[in-house]
Design a protein around this motif. Sequence first.
Motif, PDB file in Angstrom:
ATOM      1  N   MET A   1      -6.447   0.361   6.511  1.00  0.00           N
ATOM      2  CA  MET A   1      -6.805   1.024   5.326  1.00  0.00           C
ATOM      3  C   MET A   1      -5.497   0.925   4.664  1.00  0.00           C
ATOM      4  O   MET A   1      -3.942   1.399   4.782  1.00  0.00           O
ATOM      5  N   SER A   2      -5.379   1.428   3.309  1.00  0.00           N
ATOM      6  CA  SER A   2      -3.727   1.616   2.326  1.00  0.00           C
ATOM      7  C   SER A   2      -3.344   2.595   2.529  1.00  0.00           C
ATOM      8  O   SER A   2      -4.152   4.254   2.774  1.00  0.00           O
ATOM      9  N   THR A   3      -2.380   3.258   3.193  1.00  0.00           N
ATOM     10  CA  THR A   3      -1.447   4.294   2.944  1.00  0.00           C
ATOM     11  C   THR A   3      -1.503   4.350   1.410  1.00  0.00           C
ATOM     12  O   THR A   3      -0.502   5.973   1.713  1.00  0.00           O
ATOM     13  N   ALA A   4      -1.497   4.104  -0.001  1.00  0.00           N
ATOM     14  CA  ALA A   4      -1.172   4.455  -0.677  1.00  0.00           C
ATOM     15  C   ALA A   4      -2.308   5.982  -0.730  1.00  0.00           C
ATOM     16  O   ALA A   4      -3.114   6.347  -0.588  1.00  0.00           O
ATOM     17  N   PRO A   5      -0.769   6.451  -1.563  1.00  0.00           N
ATOM     18  CA  PRO A   5      -2.278   8.301  -1.837  1.00  0.00           C
ATOM     19  C   PRO A   5      -2.754   7.970  -3.531  1.00  0.00           C
ATOM     20  O   PRO A   5      -3.050   6.795  -3.975  1.00  0.00           O
ATOM     21  N   THR A   6      -3.664   8.581  -3.224  1.00  0.00           N
ATOM     22  CA  THR A   6      -4.517   8.787  -4.101  1.00  0.00           C
ATOM     23  C   THR A   6      -4.522   9.141  -5.124  1.00  0.00           C
ATOM     24  O   THR A   6      -3.679  10.373  -5.529  1.00  0.00           O
TER      25      THR A   6
END
Length: 566
Positions: free
Chosen positions: A1-6
């Motif tokens: 899963m991506s950890t980039a902020p929404t």
Amino acid sequence: MSTAPTPLVTHEVTNQPPPLQDHNLFLSDPALQEGLEREGGGWARERSIEIGARWAGEPLRWGFQANANEPQLRPFDRFGHRIDEVEFHPAWHQLMAAGRADGLHALPWTDPRPGAHVARGVQYMTATQVEQGFACPTTMTFAAVPALRAQPELAAFWEPLLTSGGYDPELRPAGDKPGAVCGMAMTEKQGGSDVRANSTRAVPVGGAGEAGGEHLLTGHKWFCSAPMSDVFLVLARTGGDGTAADGISCFLMPRVLPDGSRNAIRLQRLKDKLGNRSNASSEIELHGAHGWMVGEPGRGVPTIIEMVAHTRLDCVYGSTAIMRWATSNAAWHAAHRQAFGRRLADQPLMRAVLADLGLELEASIALGLRLARAYDEAAVAESGADAEQARAFRRVATAIAKYHVCKRAPQLCFEALECLGGNGYVEESGLPRLYREAPVNSVWEGSGNVMALDVLRALARERGALDALVAELDLAAGADRRYDAFLARLRADLSDPATLEPRARSVVERLALALQASLLLRHAPAAVADAFVAGRLGEGGLQFGTLPAGLDLDPIVARATPPLAA
């Protein structure tokens, strides 16, 4: 899963008009500029330009701050000593100081050349667009001067302080301050507008109760405007011994006595008002307060009527200023807002509304500045037929304008608010504040019925009043057949004095419309005059935006809209 902020951005803000600020409130108003020149105040143009630029800046923010932080009553200090003070936000004091520095309280008294009332009217209508609360003490200070002149020895001390450009909010002897502010306290619980029902008593100190003499005042006042003022004009009952002194007399009552002690004025509470909330209005009790009689004993109402007349003049100016700012906001919003594929201002029905608001504004400016000229003429021509006609016109036209213009302002503010839709209904727009503010000028110094009956009284009792009014209306005779027909019907209505009182509101409304139409037919652009006559004297409906078809509305909307490059 991506950890980039929404991403938190959901949309881009578009289709919102820019803030209406930092444009020149005078130079953006053709009707004000034309009226200043036409009615004799052209010498004040440069000063009016300066005021127009200054009041569109920081004072806009001060108005919001002063209303968001309302005055607070402080009856006692921390130790329990009675102090009877009102605490204001600093923005209030900035507004007061700016108004005095610009001479809004004194121009005709400090520079009494021809056109001074006109110049002040233009500048007052310019500055008070951004906030009306500080206008109350500004107006009372202005209006007190002609009433005080009935007692020259009192005027000699107080007039220089009242007309000074200095402002000091501290409670201390007026003689130690750079300037003084005047309030008034006339009405009581049991009487309201019927001041002859007043019960406050005045007892002479070491004398027979003569004009200029010191008295002790005991009683209550249901409305005391601007209770932190340095001095007040009040009414109290004198005599009681069957002499000519029996009746209501006028008194000058300082807040602080010359020795530095507080006068015996007790602030009971501040009024929780619909609008005008930045300004304090109070109920007070007088416990043997020191006051000095102004004018003859028992002649208080005729003495203070000069103050009342000048406050009514400012009610007309203030209501016009409210209408100017409301119309500016509506036109500005419509010029920048898109709906259904085109600007609101380009849609025929919205243009009809904006044009109608513009007509109301133009007519109110024209009537207010013609009234100002009458005050100038009455002051300059001290005797003779011209002075008599000017005073007669001033007397009746003030009451007519006060009745009509002040009643139109709340209706216009509501319609202007609706032009902004939901945006106009929220406080940040400033329009809800305007809407709440608008009724005050109609209520203050004579509500609708009082003013309508005052017009009838002036026409019946004041020498030359009817002739002066007819002479003004006849200046536009022959300019428009619709106007001529309207005038003929109005003359017929006035010919039956026995039935006038129940019809007073209708008659006074039509007198106001006839005066406005006469002025616009003579002085306004053809599109403005034609639309006003068609919509107000002819086939217009009850609501704004119901002008007859076929009128040239574009020039009217253009005159009402602030410059788009602002």
